[in-house]
Structure formats: structure tokens, C-alpha cells
Design an enzyme around this catalytic site. Structure first.
Site, short mmCIF file in Angstrom:
data_model
loop_
_atom_site.label_atom_id
_atom_site.label_comp_id
_atom_site.label_asym_id
_atom_site.label_seq_id
_atom_site.Cartn_x
_atom_site.Cartn_y
_atom_site.Cartn_z
N HIS A 47 -8.47 85.25 33.32
CA HIS A 47 -7.33 84.99 34.19
C HIS A 47 -6.11 84.60 33.35
O HIS A 47 -6.17 83.66 32.56
CB HIS A 47 -7.64 83.87 35.18
N SER A 48 -5.01 85.33 33.51
CA SER A 48 -3.76 85.06 32.80
C SER A 48 -4.03 85.08 31.29
O SER A 48 -4.39 86.13 30.76
CB SER A 48 -3.16 83.74 33.29
N MET A 49 -3.87 83.98 30.58
CA MET A 49 -4.19 83.99 29.16
C MET A 49 -5.60 84.50 28.91
O MET A 49 -5.86 85.21 27.93
CB MET A 49 -4.05 82.58 28.57
N ALA A 67 -7.20 86.80 30.46
CA ALA A 67 -7.22 88.26 30.50
C ALA A 67 -6.81 88.83 29.15
O ALA A 67 -7.43 89.78 28.64
CB ALA A 67 -6.30 88.76 31.60
N ALA A 102 -7.10 89.54 35.32
CA ALA A 102 -6.36 88.98 36.45
C ALA A 102 -5.06 88.33 36.00
O ALA A 102 -5.04 87.61 34.99
CB ALA A 102 -7.23 87.96 37.19
#
Length: 247
Positions: free
Chosen positions: A80-82, A84, A108
Site C-alpha cells: 500500500h502506497s510506499m 506498493a 495499492a
């Protein structure tokens, strides 16, 4: 005995493995035959005494060494975010080295790596400015703004993680030979849906986009809706006979 399919989960900036604490039970309730493995990053939670990373490549090398046994067995990755960015960079590194790759990447709330990194606040911004920016995005409970002692403990971790994110420019992105499953928040004002969809440039074995209610931090605010979608992806990676597909 068949090796279980594992789901390695990489958190967003400032977060730890506890973000995924409920996922094992929730995915089991959705009929997913998967073992959830929250990836613990240095410098937080049980690894708080370890030095944090500020560059992407050294972090990825360290994670590959830490997770070697898991990475050589059947697995998926959710980031998720970082997280990903980290999951993609780790897969890219292993692809270059001819190592076992994940069955699929679940990416994500992160822009495709050829796009500029989103701007939250300057990394060296005063604590109050950075905290306020994170609170506006939903990444920091407003209650924390009244507790500077908590912010002093949390914000250095976030700053170093943002440095890792800014180091995405050091990547030489290319397609990975795994399916990409993309997740975007419908109300995410930091990373827009088309910016997530732009990951399809790097999909060597197919790509699909799923939108989830909520903003940038939808694992916190809409966990159930997200896990409904994650469960669909996981189930697809297991054949009806319960035998894992070829890598």
C-alpha cells in the site's frame, strides 16, 4: 505437505505490520486459503532499535535477505502506497536475478513509477506542517496533533519513509513477469485513479484495476471493502483442486 500460499504485506509510510493484524482472520472468513505475512520494516514496532532506511535500493536488498525463505516459496505481495513501491522494486530485483517471483502483485494507492511522486509536504517541513498535511489526508488521527510527544516519535519514521518514496526516481522501471492487480481509493486526492491505472505499462502478464471506497488510507477506513477485493484476487491464484499454479 503442500507449502501454503503466502500473502506478504508491505505497509505505507510510517506504518508497521500491525496494519494487517486482522487480515488473516478476515481473509479466512472469506474462504481464502492464504497465510498472511505482515512485513516488518526496520525502525518501527518490534524492530524499533534498528536503523531506518532512507533509500529504496538498500531497503529492498535488506528485505530480500530477510525474506529469502518466504520469497522462494509460493507467495503473493500486497503493498500500500510506499509498500506498493517496495513490493514492485523487490519483484524487479528478483526478476533481474532470475529468482522466484510472486504469483501476482497487488499494488495499492501508488502512482506508476514513471510519474512524479505525489507531494504531501516538504520532507524537512516543520513538524506541525507535516502533521497537518498527513491529518488532511487521513493518515494521522487529528487527536495526535494535540500530542507533540507522540508526533516526535512518529514523524521521524514518516520522514525517512518519504525519503524512500522520493527515491523512486532511482528505479529503472520495466515490466514484471507477473499479473498486476491495482487498487485505488475512489476519494483519494493524493493518488488519482488514472495514476494508479498507469501501472499497466509494467504488467507483463495482465493487469486489472479495482476501486475501493475511501481516500488514500482506505485499509484503515474501508478495510472490509478492500479485503473483499483482495479475497477475489487470492482465490484466483489457487486452482479448484487447491494446487498452486506454475510460477
Amino acid at each position: 505437505m503442500t507449502t501454503p500460499l503466502r500473502l506478504l504485506c508491505f505497509p505505507y509510510a510510517g506504518a508497521g505490520g500491525s496494519l494487517f493484524a486482522r487480515w488473516q482472520g478476515e481473509l479466512a472468513d472469506r474462504g481464502c486459503p492464504v497465510e498472511v505475512v505482515p512485513v516488518r520494516l526496520p525502525g518501527r514496532e518490534g524492530r524499533a532499535r534498528e536503523p531506518r532506511f532512507t533509500e529504496l535500493a538498500p531497503l529492498v536488498r535488506a528485505l530480500e535477505a530477510d525474506l529469502t525463505e518466504l520469497l522462494d516459496e509460493p507467495h503473493l505481495m500486497y503493498g500500500h502506497s510506499m509498500g506498493a513501491l517496495v513490493g514492485y522494486a523487490l519483484t524487479l530485483r528478483r526478476q533481474a536475478g532470475g529468482a522466484v517471483l510472486p504469483r501476482a502483485l497487488l499494488l495499492a494507492a501508488h502512482r506508476a513509477p514513471h510519474l512524479p511522486a505525489p507531494h504531501i509536504a516538504p520532507i524537512d517541513a516543520p513538524d506541525a506542517e507535516l502533521a497537518a498535511a498527513l491529518a488532511r489526508l487521513g493518515g494521522l488521527p487529528p487527536l495526535l496533533l494535540n500530542h507533540p510527544e507522540w508526533l516526535r516519535a512518529l514523524l521521524p519514521i514518516i520522514r525517512d519513509d518519504l525519503r524512500v518514496c522520493a527515491d523512486a526516481a532511482s528505479l529503472h522501471p520495466q515490466p514484471v513477469r507477473v499479473p498486476l492487480h491495482l487498487f485505488a481509493g475512489e476519494e483519494d486526492i493524493l493518488v488519482r485513479v488514472p495514476e494508479v491505472l498507469a501501472w499497466r505499462r509494467y504488467a507483463g502478464l495482465g493487469c486489472e484495476l479495482r476501486t475501493v471506497p475511501g481516500g488514500h488510507f482506505f485499509p484503515r477506513t474501508h478495510e472490509g471493502a478492500l479485503l473483499d477485493e483482495v479475497a477475489c484476487v487470492v482465490k484466483r491464484e489457487v486452482t479448484p483442486r487447491g494446487v498452486y499454479g506454475a510460477a
